[in-house]
Motif scaffolding. Structure first.
Motif, PDB file in Angstrom:
ATOM      1  N   VAL A 199       0.831  -1.195   0.000  1.00  0.00           N
ATOM      2  CA  VAL A 199       0.000   0.000   0.000  1.00  0.00           C
ATOM      3  C   VAL A 199       0.873   1.255   0.000  1.00  0.00           C
ATOM      4  O   VAL A 199       0.650   2.199  -0.764  1.00  0.00           O
ATOM      5  CB  VAL A 199      -0.959  -0.003   1.210  1.00  0.00           C
ATOM      6  CG1 VAL A 199      -1.732   1.299   1.293  1.00  0.00           C
ATOM      7  CG2 VAL A 199      -1.898  -1.193   1.150  1.00  0.00           C
ATOM      8  N   CYS A 200       1.891   1.258   0.815  1.00  0.00           N
ATOM      9  CA  CYS A 200       2.811   2.388   0.879  1.00  0.00           C
ATOM     10  C   CYS A 200       3.562   2.543  -0.442  1.00  0.00           C
ATOM     11  O   CYS A 200       3.709   3.641  -0.972  1.00  0.00           O
ATOM     12  CB  CYS A 200       3.793   2.201   2.029  1.00  0.00           C
ATOM     13  SG  CYS A 200       4.953   3.562   2.223  1.00  0.00           S
ATOM     14  N   HIS A 201       4.007   1.446  -0.989  1.00  0.00           N
ATOM     15  CA  HIS A 201       4.740   1.486  -2.253  1.00  0.00           C
ATOM     16  C   HIS A 201       3.850   1.994  -3.381  1.00  0.00           C
ATOM     17  O   HIS A 201       4.298   2.765  -4.238  1.00  0.00           O
ATOM     18  CB  HIS A 201       5.299   0.099  -2.590  1.00  0.00           C
ATOM     19  CG  HIS A 201       6.149   0.094  -3.809  1.00  0.00           C
ATOM     20  ND1 HIS A 201       5.652  -0.198  -5.051  1.00  0.00           N
ATOM     21  CD2 HIS A 201       7.467   0.379  -3.982  1.00  0.00           C
ATOM     22  CE1 HIS A 201       6.622  -0.103  -5.940  1.00  0.00           C
ATOM     23  NE2 HIS A 201       7.741   0.238  -5.309  1.00  0.00           N
ATOM     24  N   LEU A 215       6.182   8.094  -8.855  1.00  0.00           N
ATOM     25  CA  LEU A 215       6.898   9.317  -8.515  1.00  0.00           C
ATOM     26  C   LEU A 215       8.406   9.153  -8.665  1.00  0.00           C
ATOM     27  O   LEU A 215       9.179   9.689  -7.901  1.00  0.00           O
ATOM     28  CB  LEU A 215       6.539   9.745  -7.093  1.00  0.00           C
ATOM     29  CG  LEU A 215       5.062  10.057  -6.838  1.00  0.00           C
ATOM     30  CD1 LEU A 215       4.852  10.388  -5.373  1.00  0.00           C
ATOM     31  CD2 LEU A 215       4.575  11.191  -7.719  1.00  0.00           C
ATOM     32  N   ASP A 216       8.825   8.427  -9.674  1.00  0.00           N
ATOM     33  CA  ASP A 216      10.253   8.154  -9.863  1.00  0.00           C
ATOM     34  C   ASP A 216      11.071   9.429 -10.041  1.00  0.00           C
ATOM     35  O   ASP A 216      12.256   9.464  -9.712  1.00  0.00           O
ATOM     36  CB  ASP A 216      10.474   7.236 -11.070  1.00  0.00           C
ATOM     37  CG  ASP A 216       9.977   5.823 -10.807  1.00  0.00           C
ATOM     38  OD1 ASP A 216       9.912   5.453  -9.605  1.00  0.00           O
ATOM     39  OD2 ASP A 216       9.642   5.107 -11.763  1.00  0.00           O
ATOM     40  N   GLU A 217      10.484  10.488 -10.574  1.00  0.00           N
ATOM     41  CA  GLU A 217      11.240  11.724 -10.795  1.00  0.00           C
ATOM     42  C   GLU A 217      11.671  12.374  -9.489  1.00  0.00           C
ATOM     43  O   GLU A 217      12.550  13.209  -9.465  1.00  0.00           O
ATOM     44  CB  GLU A 217      10.454  12.717 -11.653  1.00  0.00           C
ATOM     45  CG  GLU A 217       9.181  13.236 -11.002  1.00  0.00           C
ATOM     46  CD  GLU A 217       7.952  12.378 -11.345  1.00  0.00           C
ATOM     47  OE1 GLU A 217       6.841  12.873 -11.067  1.00  0.00           O
ATOM     48  OE2 GLU A 217       8.080  11.252 -11.849  1.00  0.00           O
TER      49      GLU A 217
END
Length: 54
Positions: free
Chosen positions: A42-44, A50-52
């Motif tokens: 869930v957190c992941h 949002l890799d940037e």
């Protein structure tokens, strides 16, 4: 013994303060070991796109 509300000398002030009971000193409880930090699915999922920002 004087019943005055204010001490008339430093000696009286010190004697008055010496009569004040000290608060009970409590021993800190032993803390439990902190659990290791983990990332669940869930957190992941909240940051998956949002890799940037990484």
């Amino acid at each position: 013994m004087s019943i005055a509300t204010e001490p008339e000398s430093m000696d009286q002030l010190i004697a008055d303060c010496a009569d004040i009971p000290r608060p009970e000193v409590r021993q800190p409880r032993p803390s439990e070991a902190a659990q290791p930090w983990t990332v669940d699915d869930v957190c992941h999922a909240q940051v998956a796109e949002l890799d940037e920002y990484v």
